[in-house]
Write an enzyme that holds these catalytic residues in place. Structure first.
Site, PDB file in Angstrom:
ATOM      1  N   ARG A 170       0.851  -1.186   0.000  1.00 30.41           N
ATOM      2  CA  ARG A 170       0.000   0.000   0.000  1.00 30.41           C
ATOM      3  C   ARG A 170       0.888   1.237   0.000  1.00 30.41           C
ATOM      4  O   ARG A 170       0.968   1.951  -0.985  1.00 30.41           O
ATOM      5  CB  ARG A 170      -0.933  -0.023   1.221  1.00 30.41           C
ATOM      6  CG  ARG A 170      -2.032   1.017   1.212  1.00 30.41           C
ATOM      7  CD  ARG A 170      -2.991   0.837   2.374  1.00 30.41           C
ATOM      8  NE  ARG A 170      -2.350   1.020   3.671  1.00 30.41           N
ATOM      9  CZ  ARG A 170      -2.984   0.987   4.836  1.00 30.41           C
ATOM     10  NH1 ARG A 170      -4.291   0.731   4.864  1.00 30.41           N
ATOM     11  NH2 ARG A 170      -2.339   1.169   5.976  1.00 30.41           N
ATOM     12  N   ARG A 199       0.950   1.103  17.795  1.00 34.75           N
ATOM     13  CA  ARG A 199      -0.052   2.028  17.283  1.00 34.75           C
ATOM     14  C   ARG A 199      -1.467   1.472  17.467  1.00 34.75           C
ATOM     15  O   ARG A 199      -2.096   1.044  16.498  1.00 34.75           O
ATOM     16  CB  ARG A 199       0.193   2.304  15.800  1.00 34.75           C
ATOM     17  CG  ARG A 199       1.614   2.713  15.434  1.00 34.75           C
ATOM     18  CD  ARG A 199       1.729   3.033  13.953  1.00 34.75           C
ATOM     19  NE  ARG A 199       1.292   1.954  13.100  1.00 34.75           N
ATOM     20  CZ  ARG A 199       2.082   0.981  12.633  1.00 34.75           C
ATOM     21  NH1 ARG A 199       3.365   0.959  12.949  1.00 34.75           N
ATOM     22  NH2 ARG A 199       1.595   0.031  11.854  1.00 34.75           N
ATOM     23  N   MET A 259     -32.780  10.551   6.406  1.00 38.92           N
ATOM     24  CA  MET A 259     -31.560  11.338   6.571  1.00 38.92           C
ATOM     25  C   MET A 259     -31.406  11.842   8.001  1.00 38.92           C
ATOM     26  O   MET A 259     -30.302  11.848   8.544  1.00 38.92           O
ATOM     27  CB  MET A 259     -31.553  12.520   5.602  1.00 38.92           C
ATOM     28  CG  MET A 259     -30.307  13.398   5.713  1.00 38.92           C
ATOM     29  SD  MET A 259     -30.269  14.767   4.552  1.00 38.92           S
ATOM     30  CE  MET A 259     -29.865  13.894   3.036  1.00 38.92           C
ATOM     31  N   ASP A 260     -32.515  12.234   8.634  1.00 42.55           N
ATOM     32  CA  ASP A 260     -32.445  12.880   9.935  1.00 42.55           C
ATOM     33  C   ASP A 260     -33.231  12.164  11.027  1.00 42.55           C
ATOM     34  O   ASP A 260     -33.132  12.549  12.190  1.00 42.55           O
ATOM     35  CB  ASP A 260     -32.976  14.322   9.848  1.00 42.55           C
ATOM     36  CG  ASP A 260     -32.391  15.063   8.672  1.00 42.55           C
ATOM     37  OD1 ASP A 260     -31.152  15.119   8.587  1.00 42.55           O
ATOM     38  OD2 ASP A 260     -33.163  15.558   7.830  1.00 42.55           O
TER      39      ASP A 260
END
Length: 749
Positions: A499, A586, A681-682
């Site tokens: 990558r 990490r 959406m909401d």
């Protein structure tokens, strides 16, 4: 129990407590009966100040007592804010105190006593008591555990009793009487920050923590607490009258039974659902008004007494009950006007606020809560798996996996962590803007036109390959940068993920990067592509990657500087591939108490604790008859009499549409309710037919605990066919997070 159900009760009782303090200073029932007035003002009203202390303890003390260097900084911030308010109050009452002769012929010792113990005006003792109590608890917590700290606070309170309600009885113990009298050379009363405040501050912190526990570990039920409060109040009344009869009272602020009384009272306020606020602004306004009433009422008492000298107004002071009501009404009016001033609705100027550690946002439509205790636990557990010299370099990219990079990184900074990983320069800049200290490593590619930002914000860049390292060197050697120190970078080595990184087989190029001018190679790392797999193929591939990385290290030999940190492990690498020869690790998803899928998350659920909860509000409740539909495209049709709750969260907030049509569920009042129709959406819809008590304003949980039920982010991700990392990172920016503007804290009152 969720803390948002607690705010309304505390806020409303704050105002009642402030009015009880007014009663203490006006004795409203004197005209009716001295005994009744004693019962009201010297017994019942004595719950007011401990209540204020417990509120402060609940919302401020936990972060001051937490381990790590950040606790001292938070204590200093608290002392600065509270001390600032104290100075404002001193300035307000200084003319009145001079007029009344309070400061006449004061020597330095008496002035010190006035400022540290007694308060510059009679009701202002509370502020130095809070500051001293907090400082004492912080100091003791550095050396004592919780139980020992509670024991010390209890002993201090018992000694305070001997200088307060039980002072008369110390005559039978001359050494104790002499000790008390010696103390009275320093302070006027033992109801101060040394003897009274620490115990109730600690009780508030303890009960606030209990309030967050699952129901079987939480506080006793409302009937038990109510009965306990009635019995303890009756007992405290008997205690007070007995001590009065025995002429033992030097002062009457501290009783032995005040401790169980406050436990039961505060538990009721935390437990009962009747107190839940319907919205944020009224709750915040009550906090400010109660604070203002406490601060202003002595000035109002003086004003009422002056007015009573006018013809026809003598009853304002002649009748104690009228006097009390007049002071209350005028104090409330003054407080209301003061809190209605421009700007007061956006910031509580009267109170040095501190936000609660849970990060709750009671006024939001949808929000994220953070369990910082869980974050600290996860840090400690992950660190225990690593060599002692290996430091954590937490990954806080993608807004800390949706948790909020600022609050997460600040907490990690407070725990002593001094290195972080982000994906891009803009994420590093955001951390610097929030005063995050230490190394910030940019893991991803940065275009040469943005190299100057690395210097401006003190960021460490990854050289993603040899060509990128050359470009970084060219910038570091440019004329405009010659006076600066070498540019810190980490070298990425590609050991098989293909990558980013210079291929491990190109060892000569990697060695060349260490000698490029203008650069200081402070780290070298690789990324393990298959460490999450638990099969033979994944394990063999991971071991080959590790071997390839260490071959690069061996090849570099003495050319590898001693200050170059080596790191390979991310979350799964830490859990499954312990390495001895590493300098950093990490952690990403594991830091937040989860792993990438439900099976792995549940396998480690005894060691890792989820940090994030996702909640929203019920906006409305509708009843559908059989055959009626709801939502877009009539996606849901009721097959029976159905109750539908509209919840204020949708796919724009990061809720996947794939949980529509009953595939997902949420928690309401500790029970599961299926999500029906299509996620909008909401908003989304939930079938609450089996939960008849649900009403608008209730809190719905999509991720996290509610009572005994729990919805895991990993289970939700599996339902949606994604990994946990993707689900959390998709949580939208309009979700209120800790530190949002809407959040307001609790003051010292």
């Amino acid at each position: 129990m969720n803390e948002k159900t607690c705010f309304g009760g505390l806020d409303r009782f704050r105002l009642a407590a402030a009015l009880l303090v007014v009663a203490i200073h006006t004795s409203p029932l004197t005209c009716i009966s001295p005994e009744a007035d004693f019962l009201l003002t010297r017994v019942f009203a004595r719950v007011a100040v401990p209540f204020f202390l417990m509120v402060t303890g609940q919302f401020v003390l936990p972060r001051i007592l937490e381990p790590g260097p950040g606790a001292g900084r938070k204590l200093r911030r608290y002392l600065t804010r509270t001390g600032g308010l104290y100075l404002v109050c001193i300035a307000l009452y200084l003319p009145l105190g001079i007029y009344a002769g309070h400061y006449k012929d004061l020597n330095p010792g008496q002035l010190l006593r006035l400022l540290v113990w007694d308060g510059a005006f009679y009701h202002l003792w509370y502020f130095p008591a809070c500051m001293l109590g907090m400082s004492l608890l912080w100091l003791l917590s550095r050396r004592l555990g919780v139980r020992a700290l509670a024991f010390v606070c209890g002993v201090l309170y018992l000694f305070g009793l001997c200088g307060d309600s039980y002072y008369g009885l110390t005559a039978y113990l001359p050494p104790l009487r002499e000790l008390c009298d010696l103390g009275f050379r320093v302070w006027s009363h033992t109801r101060n920050g040394l003897f009274l405040a620490p115990l109730f501050l600690l009780m508030g912190a303890y009960m606030g923590k209990q309030c967050k526990q699952p129901s079987e570990k939480a506080l006793p039920g409302v009937p038990v607490l109510g009965a306990g409060l009635a019995l303890c109040l009756a007992g405290m009344s008997g205690e007070a009258f007995l001590l009065r009869y025995l002429h033992s009272l030097r002062h009457d602020s501290m009783y032995l039974l005040l401790i169980p009384v406050m436990y039961c009272l505060y538990g009721l306020l935390l437990s009962t659902d009747r107190w839940k606020p319907e919205g944020c602004p009224p709750s915040l306004r009550l906090r400010r008004i109660s604070t203002a009433v406490y601060i202003l009422h002595p000035a109002v008492i003086v004003a009422v007494r002056i007015c009573s000298r006018l013809p026809g107004l003598q009853s304002l002071t002649d009748q104690s009950l009228i006097h009390y009501l007049a002071v209350c009404l005028l104090s409330l009016a003054a407080a209301w006007l003061l809190t209605a001033l421009p700007g007061s609705r956006t910031k509580a100027r009267l109170e040095p606020s501190e936000t609660d550690s849970s990060g709750t946002v009671p006024c939001a439509r949808a929000w994220i809560e953070l369990d910082l205790d869980a974050l600290r636990h996860n840090v400690k557990y992950l660190q225990s798996l690593l060599p002692r010299r290996c430091a954590l370099m937490p990954v806080v990219k993608a807004n800390a996996y949706g948790h909020g990079a600022g609050p997460i990184a600040r907490e990690l900074n407070a725990l002593g962590i001094r290195a972080f990983c982000v994906a891009c320069v803009s994420e590093g800049i955001e951390l610097r803007a929030q005063n995050i200290t230490g190394e910030i490593l940019v893991l991803g590619y940065t275009h040469p036109e943005q190299f100057s930002l690395l210097d401006k914000y003190t960021l460490t860049q990854t050289a993603v390959d040899h060509a990128h390292a050359l470009a970084l060197s060219a910038y570091a050697c440019s004329v405009s940068r010659q006076e600066l120190s070498p540019l810190p970078i980490h070298i990425a080595v590609d050991t098989g993920m293909h990558r980013l990184g210079e291929p491990a087989e190109n060892m000569s190029r990697i060695r060349e990067a260490f000698s490029l001018p203008g650069l200081r190679i402070t780290g070298m790392y690789t990324h393990l592509a298959a460490s999450g797999g638990n099969d033979d193929v994944s394990r063999n591939f991971t071991e080959k990657q590790i071997d390839a990385f260490y071959k690069v290290k061996e090849y570099l030999g003495k050319d590898l500087p001693s200050y170059t940190k080596l790191h390979l492990q991310a979350s799964y690498g830490i859990l499954r591939y312990p390495l001895a020869d590493v300098d950093c690790a990490r952690p990403g998803i594991a830091l937040y108490g989860l792993l990438s899928n439900a099976a792995d998350t549940h396998a480690f659920e005894d060691w890792l604790r989820p940090v994030l909860s996702l909640r929203a509000r019920v906006a409305s409740v509708h009843r559908l008859a059989p055959g009626e539909s709801a939502g877009y495209d009539m996606a849901y049709t009721a097959s029976r009499p159905t109750v539908i709750a509209t919840v204020t969260i949708g796919y724009a907030d990061g809720v996947p549409r794939s949980i529509s049509h009953g595939k997902g569920a949420l928690l309401l009042r500790g029970q599961r309710a299926p999500i029906v129709g299509r996620v909008c959406m909401d908003q989304l819809l939930a079938d609450v037919s089996d939960l008849p008590t649900v009403r608008p304003g209730d809190i719905a949980t999509l991720i996290g605990k509610d009572g005994k039920e729990h919805l895991s982010a990993a289970d939700l991700a599996d339902t949606c066919g994604v990994i946990t990392n993707e689900l959390l990172s998709s949580l939208g920016p309009r979700l209120e997070r800790p530190g949002s503007v809407c959040r307001q804290g609790y003051s010292v009152l």
